[in-house]
Design a protein around this motif. Structure first.
Motif, PDB file in Angstrom:
ATOM      1  N   VAL A 192      35.564  39.960  35.548  1.00 15.40           N
ATOM      2  CA  VAL A 192      36.923  39.866  35.025  1.00 15.40           C
ATOM      3  C   VAL A 192      36.970  40.329  33.578  1.00 15.40           C
ATOM      4  O   VAL A 192      37.864  41.081  33.168  1.00 15.40           O
ATOM      5  N   ARG A 193      35.990  39.897  32.781  1.00 12.90           N
ATOM      6  CA  ARG A 193      35.935  40.315  31.383  1.00 12.90           C
ATOM      7  C   ARG A 193      35.725  41.830  31.280  1.00 12.90           C
ATOM      8  O   ARG A 193      36.345  42.499  30.442  1.00 12.90           O
ATOM      9  N   ALA A 194      34.856  42.373  32.116  1.00  9.07           N
ATOM     10  CA  ALA A 194      34.584  43.812  32.070  1.00  9.07           C
ATOM     11  C   ALA A 194      35.830  44.622  32.398  1.00  9.07           C
ATOM     12  O   ALA A 194      36.041  45.707  31.843  1.00  9.07           O
ATOM     13  N   ALA A 195      36.658  44.102  33.293  1.00  7.09           N
ATOM     14  CA  ALA A 195      37.887  44.801  33.665  1.00  7.09           C
ATOM     15  C   ALA A 195      39.016  44.553  32.668  1.00  7.09           C
ATOM     16  O   ALA A 195      40.062  45.204  32.739  1.00  7.09           O
ATOM     17  N   GLY A 196      38.807  43.608  31.751  1.00  9.43           N
ATOM     18  CA  GLY A 196      39.815  43.314  30.735  1.00  9.43           C
ATOM     19  C   GLY A 196      41.089  42.712  31.294  1.00  9.43           C
ATOM     20  O   GLY A 196      42.185  42.984  30.790  1.00  9.43           O
ATOM     21  N   THR A 214      44.545  40.530  41.193  1.00  2.74           N
ATOM     22  CA  THR A 214      43.487  40.915  42.129  1.00  2.74           C
ATOM     23  C   THR A 214      43.595  42.377  42.540  1.00  2.74           C
ATOM     24  O   THR A 214      42.579  43.030  42.797  1.00  2.74           O
ATOM     25  N   ARG A 215      44.815  42.920  42.602  1.00  4.70           N
ATOM     26  CA  ARG A 215      44.945  44.343  42.883  1.00  4.70           C
ATOM     27  C   ARG A 215      44.374  45.178  41.738  1.00  4.70           C
ATOM     28  O   ARG A 215      43.743  46.213  41.964  1.00  4.70           O
ATOM     29  N   LEU A 216      44.594  44.738  40.498  1.00  3.05           N
ATOM     30  CA  LEU A 216      44.000  45.429  39.352  1.00  3.05           C
ATOM     31  C   LEU A 216      42.477  45.312  39.368  1.00  3.05           C
ATOM     32  O   LEU A 216      41.765  46.261  39.028  1.00  3.05           O
ATOM     33  N   LEU A 217      41.979  44.140  39.750  1.00  4.83           N
ATOM     34  CA  LEU A 217      40.536  43.953  39.835  1.00  4.83           C
ATOM     35  C   LEU A 217      39.936  44.906  40.866  1.00  4.83           C
ATOM     36  O   LEU A 217      38.912  45.553  40.617  1.00  4.83           O
ATOM     37  N   ALA A 218      40.585  45.016  42.026  1.00  4.71           N
ATOM     38  CA  ALA A 218      40.109  45.947  43.048  1.00  4.71           C
ATOM     39  C   ALA A 218      40.201  47.389  42.566  1.00  4.71           C
ATOM     40  O   ALA A 218      39.287  48.209  42.799  1.00  4.71           O
ATOM     41  N   ALA A 219      41.289  47.725  41.852  1.00  3.23           N
ATOM     42  CA  ALA A 219      41.469  49.086  41.350  1.00  3.23           C
ATOM     43  C   ALA A 219      40.422  49.451  40.299  1.00  3.23           C
ATOM     44  O   ALA A 219      40.121  50.637  40.111  1.00  3.23           O
TER      45      ALA A 219
END
Length: 341
Positions: A192-196, A214-219
């Motif tokens: 989560v931190r890496a994806a900001g 979660t869609r942003l995390l998947a993207a």
């Protein structure tokens, strides 16, 4: 208030962690519970979570519980104090909205390995936490979502029952997914931190911030998987067992889905295309839902009438959301929606 749990002590937070279980490492897990003026639900849930924590606790893994109270009056504090467990920490997040409460969990878990979200009106089945952790270890996923089944406070309205409105998806454990809710979700904090990522405050009073997150995390390229063995039971009160609530939830779901698509679109031209997509999806659902409802009236089918109206409401929500209309399902008296929400 209550003493800090073991995972929140300075010694634990500075201890090196590794999600692959390297010998000598320490995995820190925090179960995040969001609550707002439901002391009875919270009092019933916390002892069950402590049982789950004890079951999953190992020399190389520590589990604690964090209660984030979204009531500025700190109404849940007495429940936590009465429990008196050093493994349960209590904080108040005064900013209204579920997005703010979810972000507070992420902030308080800084330095931990995993965050596991669960709602205060849910009850985990035996082995719930262990199944989530095992699936993450086996797949290396950044997020693991579990199953939610409903238990009802009383008999269902036949209309609601025939519409199967509380049936949720079930997938084989390990199945890849691209979206999840936070009512039963494990997150790898480092991913989560890496994806900001943060939960978007513009969805705080409308719902949908977990869908966007979660869609942003998947993207971002992170892997999200399903764990069908990690089951929680959602306790549905009588206030949600009504036709009105079901149809409002369908409208909100469609409304949030279109708004999430607009955020993900990014540029102005892409947002224009997303609006058109939302309209193209919403209008057919609205028309088909009304047609199915009419068919149900003609043939005397309660299932067709119920499901048709739900489809129509979801379509109407998608249509309105694609043009910027926001339905604030969780709006409170005196709470001011975030600009753009």
């Amino acid at each position: 208030m209550t003493a800090s749990p073991r995972w929140d002590t300075p010694a634990d937070l500075t201890r090196p962690t590794d999600r692959r279980g390297v010998p000598g490492s320490r995995v820190e897990v925090v179960i995040g519970v969001l609550t707002f003026r439901r002391p009875d639900d919270l009092a019933a849930l916390l002892p069950v979570l402590l049982e789950q924590a004890a079951e999953a606790d190992r020399p190389d893994r520590r589990v604690g519980v964090l209660v984030v109270d979204n009531d500025p009056q700190a109404s849940a504090g007495g429940v936590v104090d009465e429990l008196g467990s050093p493994l349960v920490r209590y904080v108040v997040e005064p900013t209204p909205g579920i997005a703010a409460a979810r972000n507070r969990v992420l902030d308080e878990a800084d330095g931990c390995t995993f965050v596991v979200f669960i709602d205060d009106d849910e009850r985990p089945r035996p082995g719930w936490l262990a199944h989530l952790l095992r699936t993450q270890q086996e797949t290396g996923a950044a997020a693991v979502a579990g199953a939610v089944v409903s238990a009802f406070e009383g008999p269902l309205d036949p209309w609601v029952r025939d519409g199967a409105f509380f049936s949720r998806r079930r997938l084989a454990t390990g199945t890849a997914i691209d979206v999840a809710a936070t009512n039963n979700l494990l997150l790898d904090v480092a991913a989560v931190r890496a994806a900001g990522l943060r939960f978007d405050a513009a969805f705080g009073l409308s719902g949908g911030s977990d869908t966007l997150f979660t869609r942003l995390l998947a993207a971002s390229g992170a892997r999200l998987v399903w764990c069908d063995d990690a089951v929680v039971t959602d306790s549905v009160p009588s206030s949600r067992m009504t036709r009105g609530w079901v149809l409002r939830r369908a409208f909100r779901s469609g409304n949030s889905a279109s708004r999430v698509d607009l955020v993900l679109a990014g540029s102005a031209p892409a947002r224009s295309r997303a609006r058109l997509r939302g309209a193209r999806r919403g209008v057919p659902r609205l028309a088909a839902g009304l047609a199915r409802w009419l068919l149900g009236c003609v043939v005397g089918s309660a299932a067709h009438r119920a499901r048709g109206l739900r489809t129509a409401c979801r379509g109407a929500g998608m249509l309105t959301g694609s043009f910027g209309v926001v339905y604030h399902e969780y709006r409170r008296a005196g709470a001011v929606p975030v600009a753009g929400s």
